[in-house]
Each structure stands twice: as C-alpha cells, then as structure tokens.
Design an enzyme around this catalytic site. Structure first.
Site, mmCIF file in Angstrom:
data_model
loop_
_atom_site.group_PDB
_atom_site.id
_atom_site.type_symbol
_atom_site.label_atom_id
_atom_site.label_comp_id
_atom_site.label_asym_id
_atom_site.label_seq_id
_atom_site.Cartn_x
_atom_site.Cartn_y
_atom_site.Cartn_z
ATOM 1 N N GLY A 156 -25.924 19.076 20.621
ATOM 2 C CA GLY A 156 -25.039 18.178 20.168
ATOM 3 C C GLY A 156 -23.982 18.753 19.212
ATOM 4 N N ARG A 157 -23.290 17.746 18.486
ATOM 5 C CA ARG A 157 -22.094 18.354 17.892
ATOM 6 C C ARG A 157 -22.686 19.505 16.810
ATOM 7 N NH1 ARG A 157 -20.503 12.110 17.748
ATOM 8 N NH2 ARG A 157 -22.986 12.101 17.700
ATOM 9 N N ARG A 179 -31.457 19.140 26.600
ATOM 10 C CA ARG A 179 -31.738 18.238 27.282
ATOM 11 C C ARG A 179 -30.945 18.430 28.736
ATOM 12 N NH1 ARG A 179 -32.042 12.315 25.504
ATOM 13 N NH2 ARG A 179 -29.844 13.355 25.106
ATOM 14 N N ILE A 238 -33.284 22.224 10.855
ATOM 15 C CA ILE A 238 -32.521 21.407 10.042
ATOM 16 C C ILE A 238 -32.515 19.792 10.594
ATOM 17 C CG2 ILE A 238 -31.121 22.983 8.762
ATOM 18 C CD1 ILE A 238 -28.737 22.325 10.952
ATOM 19 N N ARG A 240 -35.102 17.192 12.168
ATOM 20 C CA ARG A 240 -36.162 16.288 11.490
ATOM 21 C C ARG A 240 -37.622 16.759 11.666
ATOM 22 N NH1 ARG A 240 -32.691 13.814 10.053
ATOM 23 N NH2 ARG A 240 -32.238 11.459 10.544
ATOM 24 N N GLU A 269 -41.996 14.178 4.996
ATOM 25 C CA GLU A 269 -41.483 14.300 3.962
ATOM 26 C C GLU A 269 -41.351 13.196 3.014
ATOM 27 O OE1 GLU A 269 -37.872 15.660 5.802
ATOM 28 O OE2 GLU A 269 -36.719 14.088 4.977
ATOM 29 N N HIS A 287 -34.363 18.451 2.458
ATOM 30 C CA HIS A 287 -33.537 17.440 3.238
ATOM 31 C C HIS A 287 -32.137 17.468 2.676
ATOM 32 C CE1 HIS A 287 -33.574 14.239 6.428
ATOM 33 N NE2 HIS A 287 -32.545 14.941 6.237
ATOM 34 N N GLY A 289 -29.285 19.063 4.338
ATOM 35 C CA GLY A 289 -28.317 19.740 5.126
ATOM 36 C C GLY A 289 -27.002 18.847 5.161
HETATM 37 C C1 8YV Z 1 -28.974 12.308 5.752
HETATM 38 C C2 8YV Z 1 -29.581 13.233 7.931
HETATM 39 O O1 8YV Z 1 -29.332 13.111 4.394
HETATM 40 O O2 8YV Z 1 -27.680 12.546 8.953
HETATM 41 C C3 8YV Z 1 -28.600 12.771 9.253
HETATM 42 O O3 8YV Z 1 -29.565 12.490 10.250
HETATM 43 O O4 8YV Z 1 -30.726 13.531 8.248
HETATM 44 C C4 8YV Z 1 -28.872 13.236 6.414
HETATM 45 O O5 8YV Z 1 -27.515 13.828 6.756
HETATM 46 C C5 8YV Z 1 -30.140 11.429 5.875
HETATM 47 O O6 8YV Z 1 -30.020 10.690 7.211
HETATM 48 C C6 8YV Z 1 -30.239 10.412 4.749
HETATM 49 O O7 8YV Z 1 -30.565 9.163 5.417
#
Ligand code: 8YV
Length: 331
Positions: A156-157, A179, A238, A240, A269, A287, A289
C-alpha cells in the site's frame, strides 16, 4: 442541543479544542485505558467518538450505543472497528490515511536498519559498561542494508514509500508481495518487482511487513514462513500485532532460523511476549511508527476534521475528508 462526543485519548489541546466549538466533549486527560464496559457506559448519549486502535468497536457495542453516528479512528489501520457492523447501522467510520505515510515509512526503514546493524543491542551493551576494550573486529557486526534485497509484504502507500527509500536511497533490490499486483507505472515508480510469497521469503535479506491486519493476514508469518527465510535475514513488523506469530518468531530468533527482528507492534500489545523480551537480537518499540510530532498533530487534526464534518458541522459539513464507508453518507 449540542451533540456530545467522546475522545478516548488525550490529544494536543489546541487541536482538540476545535471539537469544543461544536460539541460537548468528554475526554480522557489521564489516558486511562477503559474496559469495554466502561467504554460502553461513556458512549451513552454520544453521537461521535474519536477512537484509537485500543478500543474495539463491534456490533454489540453499537447496539448498546444507538446514539452513535460517527466512529473517527486515529490511524490508517482500523481493524479495531467492525466496519460492516457500522455500515449496517448507518454509522460512519473514518481513518487517517496519507498524513502518516512518509513518517511511518521513515520509521519502518529506521527499525529495519537498527535491526540489521544491531543498534539497540550494542547500545545496551555500552550502557551496561560492556565496552571495556576497543578493536574487536566482529563486535556487533551485522548485515548490510545498502545493496541488499528488501522484501516488502503489503504494498500500500507505506509499503511503496519504503520501497522508494530502499531503491533510490540505498541501492537495494526491492521485491514485494501483495494481494494484488501494482499497476505497471506504480510498480516502476516504487522501484519494486512483484514476486510470489514463497520467493519473497526465500530471497529477503530484510523482510518488512506493512500489510493491514485481517483474518486473512493473521499469522501470515509463522514458523513455516520463518523456516523459508535465510539464516542471516531480518524481519521488521510495523503493521499490526497478530500478523506475526510472536511465539514462533521468538523461537526462530532463539534458534537462529533468522538473524534478527525489529518489532513495533505485538500480539496483545501493550503486553509483549515474554520470550521476545529475553532475546538480544530483537529491537522492540512501543507502536510509535507514526509518532513524529508533526504527523501525530496531523493525524489528530484530520480525525477532528472528520468528526466535525461527519456530524454535520464546519466547512465540510456532511463530507468528512477520509471516510472508510462512504456509502453511509449517501443515505
Ligand atoms: C497509530 C497506526 O499509532 O495508523 C495506524 O494504523 O497503527 C498508528 O499510526 C495507531 O493507530 C493509534 O491508534
């Protein structure tokens, strides 16, 4: 009567204040993690919620909170939200794509480099007073990044932004599996070549996971996949927690099936698998990123723009910028 909204996390005060121009706001200044029951209780009578990946928004919750009209999730990923259940009940869901792409790609690249070059492990060694004699040739000798094969699962992006960094900045050979295959012009722009998953695993020097979490990607990397990788390879996640089988990864790192891993996300987590915590060859971060100040502010602002517009206020009333289920808006 002004609509009421719930903000499940504390965010930048100057940005969050925009919600108060339109809504009665219940927030969570101490960042307490609410139980599902507590969340359900606090959502009573609320029309909107600013949620994060921590809150599970499912059919049972929606049925218990019939006033809810908008779920505005902070993050590009929204696997914490049952979108089909929301759509069926006319509840709009929004996320925060684009604003975090480059920052998260920077982080994926940094974590991959830290993993390959053993930065965390060597830093811990130094702080612990272990550096007592200079000149050991193989001290913390790791794997090169430049010129290596960068393998990306999920294009993806963010995956494409990581590919660009590897190809243009580090002379890497970039392969990807997704995919669906990218259009030829997009593929050329990212400098990456499509391969099947088995080839991706076999040829990776550095495998980076950027695939969204879904039942289909659950444990996409487990013992069988790790066994197909090179012993010197690294794995960076990075995306899930749950995409990697953390117990199998810990075992693979212990046995030397692969050399090292960099993990920003974990199954369950903020709890981290205890076996991972004991290993030297894994870089573990909480978490973060997308966590540059600029990007976190942009994510908060976009979420608030979505919430204000979704509930019919502000300059884009009725047209939130980044809906996940725009079909709800048509009704
Ligand atoms: C966030 C992330 O920290 O964008 C996402 O999907 O995992 C992170 O950027 C997280 O979603 C905070 O809710």
């Amino acid at each position: 009567m002004r609509p009421s909204v719930l903000a499940t996390r504390a965010t930048f005060a100057d940005i969050a204040d925009r919600l108060r121009e339109h809504f009665d706001v219940e927030d969570n200044p101490s960042d307490t993690v609410w139980s599902p029951e507590e969340l359900r209780r606090r959502l009573q009578g609320k029309q909107g919620v600013m949620s994060t990946g921590t809150e599970r928004i499912d059919a049972a919750l929606l049925d218990a909170c019939p006033s809810l009209k908008a779920v505005c999730n902070v993050g590009v990923g929204y696997n914490n939200v049952d979108v089909a259940a929301c759509t069926a009940r006319g509840v709009l869901v929004t996320n925060t794509p684009d604003v975090l792409t480059e920052t998260t790609a920077d982080y994926g690249f940094a974590l991959m480099m830290a993993t390959a070059r053993r930065i965390a492990e060597s830093e811990h060694f130094l702080r612990a007073g272990g550096w007592t004699k200079p000149g050991i040739f193989d001290m913390f000798a790791g794997a090169d990044v430049h010129g290596a094969t960068l393998a990306i699962l999920g294009m993806g992006r963010i995956g494409r932004a990581i590919a660009r960094r590897g190809a243009a900045g580090f002379g890497m050979r970039v392969i990807y599996h997704n995919r669906s295959r990218l259009a030829p012009d997009v593929e050329a722009e990212s400098g990456a070549r499509y391969v099947d998953k088995a080839t991706l695993l076999k040829e990776a020097d550095h495998l980076v996971l950027v695939v969204p979490y879904s039942p289909a990607s659950h444990h996409a990397i487990g013992a069988a996949e790790l066994a197909q990788m090179k012993p010197g390879a690294t794995l960076t996640n990075i995306a899930r927690g749950g995409i990697v089988d953390d117990a199998a990864l810990a075992e693979a790192l212990r046995k030397g099936t692969i050399a090292a891993a960099g993990l920003d996300v974990f199954e369950g987590e903020p709890t981290v698998h205890p076996a991972l915590l004991k290993l030297p060859n894994v870089v573990l971060t909480p978490h973060i990123g997308s966590a540059s100040v600029k990007t976190r502010r942009a994510m908060a602002a976009l979420t608030i723009d979505n919430l204000i517009a979704a509930l019919g206020f502000g300059p884009s009333a009725g047209h939130p910028p980044t809906p996940v289920n725009p079909e709800v808006l048509a009704h």
